[in-house]
Design an enzyme around this catalytic site. Structure first.
Site, PDB file in Angstrom:
ATOM      1  N   LEU A 107     150.415  58.587  73.186  1.00 28.82           N
ATOM      2  CA  LEU A 107     149.499  58.521  72.060  1.00 28.82           C
ATOM      3  C   LEU A 107     149.898  59.613  71.081  1.00 28.82           C
ATOM      4  CD1 LEU A 107     146.117  58.183  74.014  1.00 28.82           C
ATOM      5  CD2 LEU A 107     147.307  56.368  72.764  1.00 28.82           C
ATOM      6  N   ASP A 108     149.704  59.337  69.816  1.00 32.99           N
ATOM      7  CA  ASP A 108     149.916  60.313  68.757  1.00 32.99           C
ATOM      8  C   ASP A 108     149.194  61.614  69.060  1.00 32.99           C
ATOM      9  OD1 ASP A 108     151.224  59.309  66.341  1.00 32.99           O
ATOM     10  OD2 ASP A 108     149.632  60.458  65.345  1.00 32.99           O
ATOM     11  N   ALA A 109     149.701  62.738  68.592  1.00 31.29           N
ATOM     12  CA  ALA A 109     149.011  64.028  68.782  1.00 31.29           C
ATOM     13  C   ALA A 109     147.600  63.972  68.188  1.00 31.29           C
ATOM     14  CB  ALA A 109     149.812  65.168  68.163  1.00 31.29           C
ATOM     15  N   ASP A 110     147.432  63.240  67.079  1.00 30.58           N
ATOM     16  CA  ASP A 110     146.120  63.157  66.405  1.00 30.58           C
ATOM     17  C   ASP A 110     145.175  62.163  67.069  1.00 30.58           C
ATOM     18  OD1 ASP A 110     146.985  64.984  64.521  1.00 30.58           O
ATOM     19  OD2 ASP A 110     147.683  63.432  63.139  1.00 30.58           O
ATOM     20  N   THR A 111     145.642  61.488  68.123  1.00 33.22           N
ATOM     21  CA  THR A 111     144.872  60.434  68.767  1.00 33.22           C
ATOM     22  C   THR A 111     144.317  60.926  70.101  1.00 33.22           C
ATOM     23  OG1 THR A 111     146.338  58.798  67.768  1.00 33.22           O
ATOM     24  CG2 THR A 111     145.019  58.059  69.618  1.00 33.22           C
TER      25      THR A 111
END
Length: 174
Positions: A107-111
């Site tokens: 998953l994206d770091a922002d997710t």
């Protein structure tokens, strides 16, 4: 020899597949194979640490040391097991564990969201690799109105660093 090991239906039940009786039925129906050969007779003994057991063609992890950990990756954390720059990563969440774990997808770091960690490389590959067609659901919360073209763009595919990512379906939930 055959006197060694554990009865196949007990191994399947211990892997959490079904009850021992239901596992006996799977064997009788010819749906179970061990090391590439279909087993129909009851009471066959296998070594759960080394046997490759499949039910309906799907591998069943039978080794006692198979680990699957479900974690909720927080926003701001990297989907890696280690980071040479010291940033927070999945490995930090399981630093106390002794087995070597792999993350299943990322998953994206922002997710934030569910991510599985396992020491079963084949399982990780089957769940993550697009060729196996395992569906994944993502829910995104957005501020402001959604452009009308977003749905079409997601269905057509979006070019990412590692290739084309495409949604199978898309819907807006208020």
């Amino acid at each position: 020899g055959e006197s060694q090991g554990i009865r196949l239906q007990k191994v399947l039940a211990a892997a959490g597949l079904r009850s021992r009786r239901a596992c006996e039925a799977l064997i009788a129906q010819g749906r179970v194979e061990v090391d590439g050969r279909v087993v129909r007779e009851q009471g066959v003994r296998v070594d759960p640490q080394t046997a490759v057991v499949r039910v309906d063609g799907q591998r069943v992890p039978t080794a006692a040391d198979t680990t699957v950990v479900a974690v909720n990756k927080p926003r701001g954390m990297l989907s890696t097991m280690s980071d040479d720059r010291g940033r927070p990563c999945l490995g930090d969440l399981v630093a106390d564990r002794t087995e070597r774990l792999f993350h299943v997808g990322r998953l994206d770091a922002d997710t934030e969201g569910l991510i599985l960690l396992t020491n079963d490389g084949e399982l990780a590959n089957r769940l993550a690799h697009p060729s196996f067609g395992v569906a994944k659901t993502y829910l995104a919360t957005l501020a402001g109105p959604l452009p009308r073209t977003v749905g079409r763009e997601l269905l057509a595919g979006v070019e990412l660093e590692d290739g084309l990512a495409r949604a199978d379906s898309f819907r807006v939930v208020q």
